[in-house]
Design an enzyme around this catalytic site. Structure first.
Site, PDB file in Angstrom:
ATOM      1  N   ASP A 179       0.843  -1.199   0.000  1.00  0.00           N
ATOM      2  CA  ASP A 179       0.000   0.000   0.000  1.00  0.00           C
ATOM      3  C   ASP A 179       0.886   1.260   0.000  1.00  0.00           C
ATOM      4  O   ASP A 179       0.617   2.225  -0.724  1.00  0.00           O
ATOM      5  CB  ASP A 179      -0.899  -0.019   1.246  1.00  0.00           C
ATOM      6  CG  ASP A 179      -2.199   0.748   1.054  1.00  0.00           C
ATOM      7  OD1 ASP A 179      -2.603   0.983  -0.108  1.00  0.00           O
ATOM      8  OD2 ASP A 179      -2.812   1.118   2.069  1.00  0.00           O
ATOM      9  N   HIS A 262      -4.439   2.280  -7.343  1.00  0.00           N
ATOM     10  CA  HIS A 262      -5.661   1.957  -6.598  1.00  0.00           C
ATOM     11  C   HIS A 262      -6.863   1.737  -7.528  1.00  0.00           C
ATOM     12  O   HIS A 262      -7.756   0.950  -7.202  1.00  0.00           O
ATOM     13  CB  HIS A 262      -5.972   3.025  -5.540  1.00  0.00           C
ATOM     14  CG  HIS A 262      -5.259   2.775  -4.238  1.00  0.00           C
ATOM     15  ND1 HIS A 262      -3.947   3.121  -4.042  1.00  0.00           N
ATOM     16  CD2 HIS A 262      -5.657   2.171  -3.085  1.00  0.00           C
ATOM     17  CE1 HIS A 262      -3.572   2.753  -2.816  1.00  0.00           C
ATOM     18  NE2 HIS A 262      -4.595   2.174  -2.218  1.00  0.00           N
ATOM     19  N   HIS A 265      -6.470  -1.732  -8.535  1.00  0.00           N
ATOM     20  CA  HIS A 265      -6.880  -2.531  -7.364  1.00  0.00           C
ATOM     21  C   HIS A 265      -8.404  -2.694  -7.342  1.00  0.00           C
ATOM     22  O   HIS A 265      -8.924  -3.794  -7.156  1.00  0.00           O
ATOM     23  CB  HIS A 265      -6.396  -1.865  -6.073  1.00  0.00           C
ATOM     24  CG  HIS A 265      -7.150  -2.308  -4.854  1.00  0.00           C
ATOM     25  ND1 HIS A 265      -8.307  -1.684  -4.429  1.00  0.00           N
ATOM     26  CD2 HIS A 265      -6.942  -3.346  -3.999  1.00  0.00           C
ATOM     27  CE1 HIS A 265      -8.765  -2.324  -3.369  1.00  0.00           C
ATOM     28  NE2 HIS A 265      -7.958  -3.314  -3.081  1.00  0.00           N
ATOM     29  N   HIS A 279      -5.537  -6.057   0.797  1.00  0.00           N
ATOM     30  CA  HIS A 279      -5.581  -4.811   0.025  1.00  0.00           C
ATOM     31  C   HIS A 279      -4.212  -4.468  -0.577  1.00  0.00           C
ATOM     32  O   HIS A 279      -4.079  -4.271  -1.783  1.00  0.00           O
ATOM     33  CB  HIS A 279      -6.067  -3.688   0.957  1.00  0.00           C
ATOM     34  CG  HIS A 279      -5.980  -2.318   0.368  1.00  0.00           C
ATOM     35  ND1 HIS A 279      -6.900  -1.820  -0.526  1.00  0.00           N
ATOM     36  CD2 HIS A 279      -5.068  -1.325   0.550  1.00  0.00           C
ATOM     37  CE1 HIS A 279      -6.573  -0.587  -0.864  1.00  0.00           C
ATOM     38  NE2 HIS A 279      -5.460  -0.257  -0.232  1.00  0.00           N
TER      39      HIS A 279
HETATM   40 ZN   LIG Z   1      -4.616   1.688  -0.168  1.00  0.00          ZN
END
Ligand SMILES: [Zn+2]
Length: 363
Positions: A179, A262, A265, A279
């Site tokens: 992340d 993201h 993602h 995540h």
């Molecule tokens: Zn994130």
């Protein structure tokens, strides 16, 4: 050549947690710190850490303000938030505290917002940059995301006990590195395009320096931090990476802005294949695909080697997509590129075909 896309004098901004404390054993000052915000604390403890954390939390409140400790059921749903609001109101809480993983912390953030109470966040894993943020994700009872709750301010205090975090499996720290890895690349894209951050305005220059510092820290200390985590010790590398995962990445993403990693993602999450992955593990794949979008092959190789060194996925199969079909790639790309999506914060136009092509290089 880097072009500054934002005109001189244009409005810019950054946001931060009110205070941040990190160190081994700092849970011992929780009660004293809470006393700085009110005379009665409602403390929501994550189900998974409740039994071993409760005695430590109680000890920290001895001789201090009154605390009511509540066990979190595991979900961050509208119902869970309402129940916590009711309990805190009945108790007469003047400060809200939560310790645990993302869903417990978000439940408390949302309840504190409704009650207009100060909030102290105590993350027990460093698996993402959510703890410092002014965001809570509310889920439906079926486990799907209900809505994102954007809060007017960041937590009043984020208290990070690295001895606690070192007890968690290293996979969580690795995910947090994934992340944090996205933070620099996405902020850099926003800086170049002039895109807005979470405050709906471009970031101030500090935001981009924090994002760069975040990347440099995980590159330097990531692998060593994981070894320390394996040995359940919070050494120097571990301390540095926890700070990068939680504080630097938190400030960097909210104030710098988010983009392709993201968005990809979010696209990957459309596939059932990836549901058992964290995540940050999926975000790492988003970073690699994002570098392909930019045609930055040298940087791609460098980041791929880094991901391998910190146990992050480098291929679609590593996040559960064992069988890659054209249909799956199209689903991911469509979600990633939908109108208004953060992928359009990139400094060049991004199409679904470009995303599909980038993902194909990760098979
Ligand atoms: Zn994130």
């Amino acid at each position: 050549m880097l072009v500054n896309a934002v005109a001189a004098g244009a409005m810019r901004g950054a946001r931060f947690p009110g205070r941040y404390i990190q160190g081994a054993g700092v849970i011992s000052v929780l009660g004293k710190e809470a006393g700085g915000y009110g005379r009665k604390a409602t403390v929501l403890l994550d189900n998974g850490v409740f039994d071993f954390l409760k005695p430590e939390v109680e000890k920290s409140f001895v001789g201090g303000i009154e605390a009511e400790i509540i066990r979190h059921g595991g979900e961050c749903s509208r119902e869970a938030v309402d129940a916590l609001v009711a309990a805190a109101r009945a108790f007469g809480a003047e400060v809200m505290v939560s310790a645990g993983g993302g869903k417990a912390l978000d439940t408390a953030k949302a309840a504190a917002f409704e009650l207009k109470l100060p909030i102290i966040i105590v993350p027990t894993i460093a698996a993402s940059d959510a703890p410092c943020s002014a965001l809570a994700v509310i889920y439906k009872p079926d486990g799907k995301v209900d809505y994102d709750l954007f809060l007017p301010s960041n937590p009043n205090l984020v208290l990070v006990d690295t001895a606690l975090i070192a007890r968690a499996p290293a996979r969580f720290l690795a995910a947090g590195i994934g992340d944090a890895l996205a933070t620099y690349y996405e902020a850099e894209s926003c800086r170049r395009s002039g895109a807005s951050n979470c405050m709906k305005m471009p970031g101030v220059s500090l935001a981009f320096e924090v994002a760069r510092f975040c990347r440099d820290t995980i590159f330097e200390f990531g692998a060593a931090a994981l070894s320390e985590n394996d040995a359940r010790t919070a050494g120097n590398a571990f301390e540095r990476v926890v700070e990068a995962n939680i504080l630097l990445s938190g400030i960097g993403f909210e104030s710098g802005g988010v983009a392709a990693a993201h968005a990809i993602h979010h696209g990957l999450c459309e596939l059932d294949d990836v549901h058992h992955h964290l995540h940050g593990e999926k975000v790492a794949i988003g970073v690699l695909a994002g570098l392909r979008l930019h045609g930055l092959d040298e940087e791609f190789e460098k980041v791929r080697a880094f991901c391998a060194s910190v146990r992050l996925p480098t291929k679609l199969a590593d996040i559960g997509i064992a069988e890659v079909t054209e249909e799956k790639l199209a689903i991911v790309a469509r979600r990633a590129c939908r109108p208004g999506e953060i992928i359009h914060n990139e400094p060049m136009p991004i199409t679904e075909d470009m995303v599909i092509k980038a993902l194909r290089t990760l098979i």
